[in-house]
Write a protein that holds these residues in place. Sequence first.
Motif, short mmCIF file in Angstrom:
data_model
loop_
_atom_site.label_atom_id
_atom_site.label_comp_id
_atom_site.label_asym_id
_atom_site.label_seq_id
_atom_site.Cartn_x
_atom_site.Cartn_y
_atom_site.Cartn_z
N PHE A 149 35.31 39.03 56.52
CA PHE A 149 36.36 39.53 58.29
C PHE A 149 36.30 40.47 58.53
O PHE A 149 37.35 40.63 59.42
N GLY A 150 35.34 41.18 57.98
CA GLY A 150 35.92 42.81 57.85
C GLY A 150 36.12 43.31 56.29
O GLY A 150 36.13 42.79 55.57
N PRO A 151 35.94 44.52 56.86
CA PRO A 151 36.24 45.49 54.84
C PRO A 151 37.12 44.97 54.73
O PRO A 151 37.38 44.99 53.55
N HIS A 152 38.64 44.28 55.05
CA HIS A 152 39.61 44.43 54.62
C HIS A 152 40.11 43.13 53.85
O HIS A 152 41.53 43.07 53.65
N LEU A 153 39.68 42.17 54.53
CA LEU A 153 40.08 40.56 54.04
C LEU A 153 38.71 40.36 54.36
O LEU A 153 37.85 39.70 55.10
N ALA A 154 38.80 38.68 53.08
CA ALA A 154 37.50 38.03 52.93
C ALA A 154 38.03 36.80 52.67
O ALA A 154 39.13 36.74 51.60
N LEU A 155 37.36 35.76 52.21
CA LEU A 155 37.54 34.49 51.91
C LEU A 155 36.55 34.21 50.85
O LEU A 155 35.45 33.97 51.24
N THR A 156 36.65 34.01 49.66
CA THR A 156 35.78 33.53 48.48
C THR A 156 36.08 32.19 48.08
O THR A 156 36.73 31.89 48.09
N ALA A 157 34.79 31.70 47.31
CA ALA A 157 34.46 30.78 47.10
C ALA A 157 34.16 31.07 45.35
O ALA A 157 32.64 31.21 45.67
N GLY A 158 33.57 30.26 44.64
CA GLY A 158 33.02 30.33 43.42
C GLY A 158 33.35 29.62 42.07
O GLY A 158 34.57 28.87 42.04
N TYR A 159 32.97 29.42 40.99
CA TYR A 159 32.35 29.00 39.21
C TYR A 159 33.03 30.11 38.61
O TYR A 159 31.83 31.06 38.69
N GLU A 160 33.48 29.91 37.75
CA GLU A 160 33.66 30.77 36.82
C GLU A 160 33.63 29.43 35.41
O GLU A 160 33.86 28.77 35.55
N ARG A 161 32.92 30.37 34.66
CA ARG A 161 33.25 29.96 33.07
C ARG A 161 33.66 30.28 31.85
O ARG A 161 32.71 31.76 31.25
N TYR A 162 34.06 29.93 31.26
CA TYR A 162 34.68 30.81 29.65
C TYR A 162 33.84 29.97 28.68
O TYR A 162 34.56 29.06 28.43
N SER A 163 33.25 31.10 27.87
CA SER A 163 32.25 30.01 27.12
C SER A 163 33.52 29.71 25.78
O SER A 163 32.81 28.88 24.78
N GLY A 164 34.51 30.62 25.70
CA GLY A 164 34.79 30.34 23.89
C GLY A 164 36.49 28.76 24.45
O GLY A 164 36.77 28.43 23.20
N ILE A 165 36.02 28.55 25.38
CA ILE A 165 37.11 27.37 25.35
C ILE A 165 36.50 25.77 26.53
O ILE A 165 36.92 24.75 26.74
N ASN A 166 34.64 26.61 26.60
CA ASN A 166 34.16 25.47 27.19
C ASN A 166 34.80 24.59 28.36
O ASN A 166 35.42 23.55 28.37
N SER A 167 35.21 25.63 28.92
CA SER A 167 35.96 25.06 30.71
C SER A 167 35.52 26.15 31.23
O SER A 167 34.96 27.12 31.28
N GLY A 168 35.39 25.05 32.64
CA GLY A 168 35.24 25.68 34.11
C GLY A 168 36.13 25.70 34.77
O GLY A 168 36.49 24.90 35.34
N LEU A 169 35.77 26.66 35.71
CA LEU A 169 36.81 26.79 37.29
C LEU A 169 36.07 26.98 38.64
O LEU A 169 35.18 27.63 39.02
N TRP A 170 36.41 25.89 39.03
CA TRP A 170 36.61 26.23 41.11
C TRP A 170 37.00 26.76 41.20
O TRP A 170 38.59 26.42 41.54
N LEU A 171 36.53 27.89 42.37
CA LEU A 171 38.45 28.65 42.81
C LEU A 171 38.23 29.23 44.25
O LEU A 171 36.66 29.59 44.55
N VAL A 172 39.35 28.53 44.78
CA VAL A 172 38.95 29.17 46.94
C VAL A 172 40.34 30.86 46.92
O VAL A 172 41.08 30.17 46.34
N SER A 173 39.39 31.65 47.18
CA SER A 173 40.42 32.75 47.38
C SER A 173 40.68 33.75 48.84
O SER A 173 39.43 33.33 49.25
N TRP A 174 41.53 34.08 49.12
CA TRP A 174 41.96 35.19 49.96
C TRP A 174 42.14 36.64 48.86
O TRP A 174 42.78 36.65 48.59
N GLN A 175 41.50 37.33 49.59
CA GLN A 175 41.07 38.66 49.12
C GLN A 175 41.01 39.75 50.09
O GLN A 175 40.59 39.83 51.60
N LEU A 176 42.47 40.17 49.98
CA LEU A 176 42.88 41.63 50.75
C LEU A 176 42.80 42.81 49.96
O LEU A 176 42.79 43.48 49.25
N ALA A 177 41.94 44.05 51.42
CA ALA A 177 41.78 45.03 50.74
C ALA A 177 42.64 46.30 51.26
O ALA A 177 43.14 46.22 51.94
N PHE A 178 43.15 47.19 50.43
CA PHE A 178 43.97 48.29 50.99
C PHE A 178 43.03 49.35 50.79
O PHE A 178 42.27 50.16 50.23
#
Length: 178
Positions: A149-178
Amino acid sequence: MKKLLAASLATALVSLTALSGSALAAPAADERLIYASIGVGGVDGSQESYRRDGSQLSIGYSLGYRFTSNYGAEVYARSLSFKPLGSNGSYAYPDHHVGIAAVGRYPVAQLLSLTGRVGLGRTKMSRDDGSNPADKTSVTAGVGAAIEFGPHLALTAGYERYSGINSGLWLVSWQLAF
Protein backbone atom coordinates in the motif's frame (compact mmCIF):
# COMPACT_ATOMS: atom_id res chain seq x y z
CA MET A 1 7.83 -33.59 -0.87
CA LYS A 2 6.35 -30.36 0.52
CA LYS A 3 9.76 -29.45 1.96
CA LEU A 4 11.43 -29.94 -1.38
CA LEU A 5 8.74 -27.92 -3.18
CA ALA A 6 8.97 -24.99 -0.76
CA ALA A 7 12.78 -24.97 -0.89
CA SER A 8 12.73 -25.17 -4.71
CA LEU A 9 10.27 -22.29 -5.00
CA ALA A 10 12.29 -20.11 -2.64
CA THR A 11 15.51 -20.86 -4.52
CA ALA A 12 13.83 -20.15 -7.85
CA LEU A 13 12.45 -16.83 -6.59
CA VAL A 14 15.83 -15.71 -5.26
CA SER A 15 17.51 -16.77 -8.52
CA LEU A 16 14.85 -15.02 -10.60
CA THR A 17 15.28 -11.75 -8.76
CA ALA A 18 19.07 -12.01 -9.06
CA LEU A 19 18.88 -12.59 -12.82
CA SER A 20 16.30 -9.90 -13.45
CA GLY A 21 17.72 -7.27 -11.08
CA SER A 22 18.93 -5.10 -13.92
CA ALA A 23 15.52 -5.19 -15.60
CA LEU A 24 13.81 -3.77 -12.53
CA ALA A 25 13.87 -0.12 -11.62
CA ALA A 26 17.08 1.00 -9.94
CA PRO A 27 16.69 1.34 -6.20
CA ALA A 28 16.18 4.85 -4.95
CA ALA A 29 17.83 6.19 -1.82
CA ASP A 30 14.54 6.11 0.09
CA GLU A 31 14.07 2.38 -0.59
CA ARG A 32 16.62 1.48 2.10
CA LEU A 33 14.20 0.98 4.94
CA ILE A 34 14.01 -0.58 8.37
CA TYR A 35 10.79 -2.51 8.77
CA ALA A 36 8.90 -4.40 11.44
CA SER A 37 6.11 -6.91 11.02
CA ILE A 38 3.68 -8.78 13.20
CA GLY A 39 1.55 -11.67 12.01
CA VAL A 40 -0.69 -14.53 12.94
CA GLY A 41 -1.04 -17.92 11.35
CA GLY A 42 -1.05 -21.65 11.79
CA VAL A 43 1.70 -24.20 12.24
CA ASP A 44 1.59 -27.91 11.37
CA GLY A 45 4.10 -30.58 12.29
CA SER A 46 4.76 -33.81 10.49
CA GLN A 47 6.72 -35.36 13.37
CA GLU A 48 4.69 -38.25 14.81
CA SER A 49 4.86 -37.01 18.42
CA TYR A 50 3.28 -33.59 17.67
CA ARG A 51 1.25 -34.13 14.50
CA ARG A 52 -2.26 -32.61 14.61
CA ASP A 53 -5.44 -32.87 12.57
CA GLY A 54 -5.40 -29.09 12.20
CA SER A 55 -3.03 -26.17 12.56
CA GLN A 56 -1.95 -24.72 15.89
CA LEU A 57 -1.91 -20.94 16.44
CA SER A 58 1.35 -19.14 15.71
CA ILE A 59 2.35 -15.51 16.27
CA GLY A 60 5.29 -14.08 14.32
CA TYR A 61 7.48 -11.00 14.67
CA SER A 62 10.20 -9.67 12.35
CA LEU A 63 12.60 -6.77 12.27
CA GLY A 64 14.43 -6.23 9.01
CA TYR A 65 16.45 -3.96 6.79
CA ARG A 66 15.79 -3.58 3.07
CA PHE A 67 19.11 -2.97 1.28
CA THR A 68 17.46 -2.37 -2.10
CA SER A 69 13.89 -2.49 -3.33
CA ASN A 70 14.31 -6.26 -3.88
CA TYR A 71 16.69 -7.56 -1.18
CA GLY A 72 16.92 -7.43 2.57
CA ALA A 73 17.66 -9.32 5.76
CA GLU A 74 15.66 -9.81 8.91
CA VAL A 75 15.70 -11.32 12.36
CA TYR A 76 12.48 -13.06 13.28
CA ALA A 77 10.68 -14.97 16.03
CA ARG A 78 7.77 -17.39 15.70
CA SER A 79 5.69 -19.09 18.37
CA LEU A 80 4.97 -22.69 17.42
CA SER A 81 2.51 -23.71 20.18
CA PHE A 82 2.82 -27.47 19.86
CA LYS A 83 1.82 -29.76 22.71
CA PRO A 84 2.36 -33.52 22.75
CA LEU A 85 -0.57 -35.76 21.86
CA GLY A 86 -2.42 -37.17 24.85
CA SER A 87 -1.13 -36.83 28.38
CA ASN A 88 2.28 -38.40 27.72
CA GLY A 89 4.78 -35.57 28.28
CA SER A 90 7.83 -37.65 27.39
CA TYR A 91 8.05 -36.31 23.82
CA ALA A 92 9.94 -33.14 22.91
CA TYR A 93 7.95 -30.64 20.86
CA PRO A 94 8.83 -27.27 19.23
CA ASP A 95 7.85 -24.30 21.38
CA HIS A 96 9.30 -21.26 19.55
CA HIS A 97 11.79 -20.42 16.82
CA VAL A 98 14.15 -17.45 16.32
CA GLY A 99 16.45 -16.85 13.39
CA ILE A 100 17.90 -14.68 10.67
CA ALA A 101 16.89 -14.76 7.00
CA ALA A 102 17.79 -13.28 3.65
CA VAL A 103 14.61 -12.02 1.99
CA GLY A 104 13.81 -11.12 -1.58
CA ARG A 105 10.86 -9.72 -3.44
CA TYR A 106 9.91 -9.64 -7.08
CA PRO A 107 7.31 -7.04 -8.15
CA VAL A 108 4.69 -8.51 -10.50
CA ALA A 109 2.26 -5.57 -10.49
CA GLN A 110 2.15 -2.06 -9.05
CA LEU A 111 0.80 -3.26 -5.70
CA LEU A 112 1.75 -6.95 -5.74
CA SER A 113 5.09 -8.66 -5.17
CA LEU A 114 6.16 -12.28 -4.81
CA THR A 115 8.42 -12.92 -1.84
CA GLY A 116 11.00 -15.51 -0.88
CA ARG A 117 13.20 -16.17 2.12
CA VAL A 118 16.02 -18.47 3.15
CA GLY A 119 17.33 -18.50 6.69
CA LEU A 120 18.85 -20.26 9.64
CA GLY A 121 17.32 -20.42 13.08
CA ARG A 122 17.15 -22.08 16.45
CA THR A 123 14.06 -23.89 17.71
CA LYS A 124 13.44 -24.15 21.45
CA MET A 125 12.22 -27.65 22.21
CA SER A 126 10.05 -28.31 25.29
CA ARG A 127 8.65 -31.25 27.22
CA ASP A 128 5.77 -31.37 29.67
CA ASP A 129 7.57 -33.73 32.05
CA GLY A 130 9.95 -30.97 33.24
CA SER A 131 13.14 -32.14 31.51
CA ASN A 132 15.01 -29.82 29.18
CA PRO A 133 15.51 -31.30 25.67
CA ALA A 134 18.21 -30.02 23.33
CA ASP A 135 17.29 -27.14 21.02
CA LYS A 136 17.45 -27.73 17.27
CA THR A 137 19.01 -25.69 14.49
CA SER A 138 16.90 -25.49 11.33
CA VAL A 139 17.33 -24.21 7.81
CA THR A 140 14.17 -22.35 6.82
CA ALA A 141 12.77 -21.50 3.42
CA GLY A 142 9.58 -19.72 2.47
CA VAL A 143 7.52 -18.22 -0.33
CA GLY A 144 4.68 -15.75 -0.31
CA ALA A 145 3.12 -12.59 -1.67
CA ALA A 146 2.84 -9.00 -0.51
CA ILE A 147 0.21 -6.38 -1.25
CA GLU A 148 2.02 -3.08 -0.92
CA PHE A 149 0.00 0.00 0.00
CA GLY A 150 3.01 2.25 -0.62
CA PRO A 151 6.67 2.05 0.38
CA HIS A 152 5.89 1.94 4.10
CA LEU A 153 2.92 -0.44 4.55
CA ALA A 154 2.30 -3.96 3.25
CA LEU A 155 0.08 -6.94 3.95
CA THR A 156 2.00 -10.19 3.48
CA ALA A 157 1.02 -13.85 3.38
CA GLY A 158 3.38 -16.76 3.07
CA TYR A 159 4.46 -20.27 3.91
CA GLU A 160 7.68 -21.14 5.76
CA ARG A 161 9.19 -24.59 6.21
CA TYR A 162 11.50 -25.54 9.10
CA SER A 163 13.73 -28.44 8.10
CA GLY A 164 15.12 -29.51 11.46
CA ILE A 165 11.71 -29.97 13.10
CA ASN A 166 9.59 -31.11 10.11
CA SER A 167 7.12 -28.25 10.52
CA GLY A 168 5.48 -25.72 8.25
CA LEU A 169 3.93 -22.34 9.03
CA TRP A 170 1.34 -20.21 7.22
CA LEU A 171 1.52 -16.57 8.32
CA VAL A 172 -0.40 -13.38 7.44
CA SER A 173 1.40 -10.22 8.57
CA TRP A 174 1.29 -6.45 8.53
CA GLN A 175 4.63 -4.87 7.67
CA LEU A 176 5.44 -1.26 8.57
CA ALA A 177 8.62 0.43 7.27
CA PHE A 178 10.31 3.42 8.89
